[in-house]
Design an enzyme around this catalytic site. Structure first.
Site, PDB file in Angstrom:
ATOM      1  N   GLU A  64      87.317  34.770  65.760  1.00 11.76           N
ATOM      2  CA  GLU A  64      87.957  34.244  64.556  1.00 11.76           C
ATOM      3  C   GLU A  64      89.454  34.489  64.621  1.00 11.76           C
ATOM      4  OE1 GLU A  64      87.809  35.410  59.877  1.00 11.76           O
ATOM      5  OE2 GLU A  64      85.910  34.779  60.755  1.00 11.76           O
ATOM      6  N   ASP A  92      76.384  37.221  63.426  1.00  9.18           N
ATOM      7  CA  ASP A  92      77.477  36.752  62.576  1.00  9.18           C
ATOM      8  C   ASP A  92      78.416  37.916  62.240  1.00  9.18           C
ATOM      9  OD1 ASP A  92      78.899  35.008  60.923  1.00  9.18           O
ATOM     10  OD2 ASP A  92      77.643  35.448  59.180  1.00  9.18           O
ATOM     11  N   ASN A 123      78.995  27.772  58.584  1.00  2.70           N
ATOM     12  CA  ASN A 123      78.145  28.878  58.148  1.00  2.70           C
ATOM     13  C   ASN A 123      77.745  28.724  56.685  1.00  2.70           C
ATOM     14  OD1 ASN A 123      79.213  29.807  60.645  1.00  2.70           O
ATOM     15  ND2 ASN A 123      78.807  31.906  60.014  1.00  2.70           N
ATOM     16  N   GLY A 180      81.018  33.849  50.094  1.00  2.00           N
ATOM     17  CA  GLY A 180      80.432  34.080  48.772  1.00  2.00           C
ATOM     18  C   GLY A 180      80.453  32.836  47.900  1.00  2.00           C
ATOM     19  N   ASP A 221      84.481  39.596  65.406  1.00  2.00           N
ATOM     20  CA  ASP A 221      85.478  39.291  64.384  1.00  2.00           C
ATOM     21  C   ASP A 221      86.537  40.394  64.365  1.00  2.00           C
ATOM     22  OD1 ASP A 221      86.997  38.627  62.239  1.00  2.00           O
ATOM     23  OD2 ASP A 221      85.380  38.649  60.760  1.00  2.00           O
TER      24      ASP A 221
END
Length: 288
Positions: free
Chosen positions: A132, A80, A230, A179, A102
């Site tokens: 991404e 990830d 995710n 988060g 990413d």
């Protein structure tokens, strides 16, 4: 059943459901996620962030591979938010079946270039690649990196990116953040933007920062074509909040006295996400 993410998500794309990518950073979390996915016959992506990999180390990946090989549930092991080429190479050496590069903070052409470089290494080895486009926000100061400012994915950029890179799946920015959201912040997804991208891009789409978003919006995003979501903060928060309660008994020290309740608390969230993503009872489609 160990698979790469291209094969795993092709089935999800065909049957219009989303596979959860649960971030796993301990054997206890792995145990809980795998048992629940087997119970619910739900395909799963075991995601490990580079920071998590630094903690659990390379040997932990062998445990994940062993769990995947023992079950009939389709399992992908995914790096990830890999930010460096060296992190991608480490994951491939460890046995990850999918990696994410990413480079979303870079200009479009640079993002395309580094994604192509990763694909040149990964695809010949049967490892799938996620990239991404746009930037995911950040809701708190913990865990995965995010941007203070969300840059929404442009439809034309997505079309160009997919065409020029040949990437297997694409994480898009439509208003999520990594988060847990503060109580005074209400996230809102740009579902119209998702519809436009899905209408113009055929590969599976990914939603990062899925923790804390309203169930109604997340459920709608699945119906509109998101195939991977995710989840990290939600399951960890449930696990460690219960740990704090259990450890109020100062005399506890054995794992069987501490962790089963923590795993049970986490699994309530895991079950909820599997149902929300319409992922339950989808293993059957992989054996048609």
């Amino acid at each position: 059943m160990l698979m790469n993410m291209a094969d795993l998500l092709a089935v999800a794309n065909k049957h219009n459901f989303a596979v959860p990518a649960f971030n796993v950073s301990s054997s206890m979390i792995l145990k809980g996620v795998m048992h629940t996915c087997e119970e619910m016959q739900a395909p799963v992506i075991i995601a490990i962030h580079p920071d998590e990999l630094e903690f659990v180390e390379d040997s932990f990946v062998k445990s994940v591979i062993d769990e995947a090989n023992k079950t009939t549930v389709p399992v992908c092991i995914h790096l990830d938010h890999g930010a460096k080429f060296e992190q991608i190479l480490r994951a491939i050496r460890d046995g990850f079946t999918s990696v994410m590069i990413d480079a979303s903070s870079l200009p479009l052409e640079e993002n395309i270039a580094i994604t192509k470089k990763v694909i040149e290494v990964a695809h010949p080895l049967g490892v799938s690649v996620e990239a991404e486009l746009g930037t995911i926000g950040t809701a708190d100061d913990y865990g995965e990196a995010g941007s203070k400012k969300i840059i929404y994915t442009e439809v034309d950029d997505a079309v160009k990116f997919v065409k020029e890179t040949g990437v297997d799946c694409l994480a898009i920015a439509i208003g999520t953040a990594h988060g847990l959201y503060p109580k005074d912040r209400i996230p809102e997804l740009k579902l119209d933007r998702l519809k436009e991208i899905k209408a113009n891009v055929s590969i599976p789409l990914v939603l990062h920062g899925g923790s804390g978003n309203p169930d109604k919006e997340i459920g709608e995003s699945v119906k509109l074509g998101v195939n991977k979501i995710n989840i990290s903060s939600d399951i960890k928060d449930a696990f460690y909040q219960e740990c704090r309660k259990v450890l109020e008994d100062k005399g506890l020290r054995e794992p069987m006295a501490i962790y089963p309740k923590c795993i049970d608390a986490m699994n309530e969230v895991v079950r909820h996400k599997i149902n929300l993503f319409d992922d339950a009872d989808k293993v059957k489609y992989y054996y048609e």
